[in-house]
Design an enzyme around this catalytic site. Sequence first.
Site, PDB file in Angstrom:
ATOM      1  N   ARG A  37       0.829  -1.213   0.000  1.00  0.00           N
ATOM      2  CA  ARG A  37       0.000   0.000   0.000  1.00  0.00           C
ATOM      3  C   ARG A  37       0.860   1.259   0.000  1.00  0.00           C
ATOM      4  O   ARG A  37       0.504   2.266  -0.625  1.00  0.00           O
ATOM      5  CB  ARG A  37      -0.942  -0.009   1.195  1.00  0.00           C
ATOM      6  CG  ARG A  37      -2.093  -1.008   1.042  1.00  0.00           C
ATOM      7  CD  ARG A  37      -2.887  -1.095   2.316  1.00  0.00           C
ATOM      8  NE  ARG A  37      -4.027  -1.992   2.211  1.00  0.00           N
ATOM      9  CZ  ARG A  37      -4.557  -2.650   3.233  1.00  0.00           C
ATOM     10  NH1 ARG A  37      -4.052  -2.505   4.440  1.00  0.00           N
ATOM     11  NH2 ARG A  37      -5.593  -3.435   3.060  1.00  0.00           N
ATOM     12  N   HIS A  53      -6.233  -6.737   0.030  1.00  0.00           N
ATOM     13  CA  HIS A  53      -6.749  -7.210   1.318  1.00  0.00           C
ATOM     14  C   HIS A  53      -5.829  -8.295   1.856  1.00  0.00           C
ATOM     15  O   HIS A  53      -5.335  -9.118   1.088  1.00  0.00           O
ATOM     16  CB  HIS A  53      -8.156  -7.790   1.154  1.00  0.00           C
ATOM     17  CG  HIS A  53      -8.600  -8.576   2.359  1.00  0.00           C
ATOM     18  ND1 HIS A  53      -9.143  -7.970   3.471  1.00  0.00           N
ATOM     19  CD2 HIS A  53      -8.545  -9.908   2.647  1.00  0.00           C
ATOM     20  CE1 HIS A  53      -9.413  -8.894   4.387  1.00  0.00           C
ATOM     21  NE2 HIS A  53      -9.063 -10.083   3.906  1.00  0.00           N
ATOM     22  N   GLU A  63     -12.202 -16.572   6.225  1.00  0.00           N
ATOM     23  CA  GLU A  63     -12.204 -15.974   4.887  1.00  0.00           C
ATOM     24  C   GLU A  63     -11.853 -17.007   3.809  1.00  0.00           C
ATOM     25  O   GLU A  63     -12.431 -16.994   2.721  1.00  0.00           O
ATOM     26  CB  GLU A  63     -11.230 -14.796   4.848  1.00  0.00           C
ATOM     27  CG  GLU A  63     -11.698 -13.622   5.707  1.00  0.00           C
ATOM     28  CD  GLU A  63     -10.664 -12.509   5.811  1.00  0.00           C
ATOM     29  OE1 GLU A  63      -9.590 -12.621   5.192  1.00  0.00           O
ATOM     30  OE2 GLU A  63     -10.943 -11.519   6.514  1.00  0.00           O
TER      31      GLU A  63
HETATM   32  P1  CMP Z   1      -9.282  -3.618   4.444  1.00  0.00           P
HETATM   33  O1  CMP Z   1      -8.591  -3.355   5.745  1.00  0.00           O
HETATM   34  O2  CMP Z   1      -8.721  -4.587   3.491  1.00  0.00           O
HETATM   35  O3  CMP Z   1     -10.784  -4.039   4.769  1.00  0.00           O
HETATM   36  C1  CMP Z   1     -11.725  -3.060   5.148  1.00  0.00           C
HETATM   37  C2  CMP Z   1     -11.709  -2.024   4.096  1.00  0.00           C
HETATM   38  O4  CMP Z   1     -12.623  -0.978   4.273  1.00  0.00           O
HETATM   39  C3  CMP Z   1     -10.359  -1.336   4.092  1.00  0.00           C
HETATM   40  O5  CMP Z   1      -9.398  -2.240   3.657  1.00  0.00           O
HETATM   41  C4  CMP Z   1     -10.656  -0.181   3.177  1.00  0.00           C
HETATM   42  O6  CMP Z   1     -10.677  -0.578   1.825  1.00  0.00           O
HETATM   43  C5  CMP Z   1     -12.077   0.156   3.614  1.00  0.00           C
HETATM   44  N1  CMP Z   1     -12.069   1.265   4.550  1.00  0.00           N
HETATM   45  C6  CMP Z   1     -11.682   1.238   5.832  1.00  0.00           C
HETATM   46  N2  CMP Z   1     -11.828   2.451   6.393  1.00  0.00           N
HETATM   47  C7  CMP Z   1     -12.313   3.262   5.438  1.00  0.00           C
HETATM   48  C8  CMP Z   1     -12.680   4.615   5.382  1.00  0.00           C
HETATM   49  N3  CMP Z   1     -12.565   5.411   6.461  1.00  0.00           N
HETATM   50  N4  CMP Z   1     -13.136   5.112   4.214  1.00  0.00           N
HETATM   51  C9  CMP Z   1     -13.261   4.318   3.135  1.00  0.00           C
HETATM   52  N5  CMP Z   1     -12.928   3.005   3.125  1.00  0.00           N
HETATM   53  C10 CMP Z   1     -12.462   2.492   4.255  1.00  0.00           C
END
Ligand code: CMP
Length: 151
Positions: free
Chosen positions: A103, A116, A127
């Site tokens: 990332r 993810h 999962e």
């Molecule tokens: P991940 O941690 O893979 O899984 C949950 C996902 O939700 C995270 O990645 C982001 O893609 C999304 N996410 C988490 N927080 C936010 C936020 N504040 N705004 C938009 N997307 C979010």
Amino acid sequence: VRERTLIAVKPDGVQRHLVGQIMQRFELKGFQLVGLKMLQAPEELLSQHYQDLRRKPFYPSLLQYMTSGPIVVMVWEGHNVVRTSRIMVGDTNPAEAQAGTIRGDFSIHISRNVIHASDSVEGAKREIQLWFHGKELIDWTCCNHSSIYQV
Ligand code: CMP
């Protein structure tokens, strides 16, 4: 401890042609690929996958994002793979993710964070069962790795 984790390249990662580079990081690190598929994620599966986030304000846009194109879902196996993958992937918010992480290197915004990775061994088990049938996963213990060097 040998364990498994679920890694998914999200629609932005697929559209930006990052699948190969992301897979290469896991290969070069030394983890073993045990499952791989590309699919247009059904909303029903995503709602189970993100069951803990259903009440979050960003949940509708998260579903919209995750269904905006195909995703690539993988299972990787190896020593401590759950925690090590999280380190390789970097902070959920790409603005906080260190350079050198996936990332950190490939994304700038939390709503388009490319990849993810399961956050715990229990989460990974749940999962993996959600996204894969048992028969789709490779049992590497059946294979003698040195056999690839024997002609
Ligand atoms: P991940 O941690 O893979 O899984 C949950 C996902 O939700 C995270 O990645 C982001 O893609 C999304 N996410 C988490 N927080 C936010 C936020 N504040 N705004 C938009 N997307 C979010």
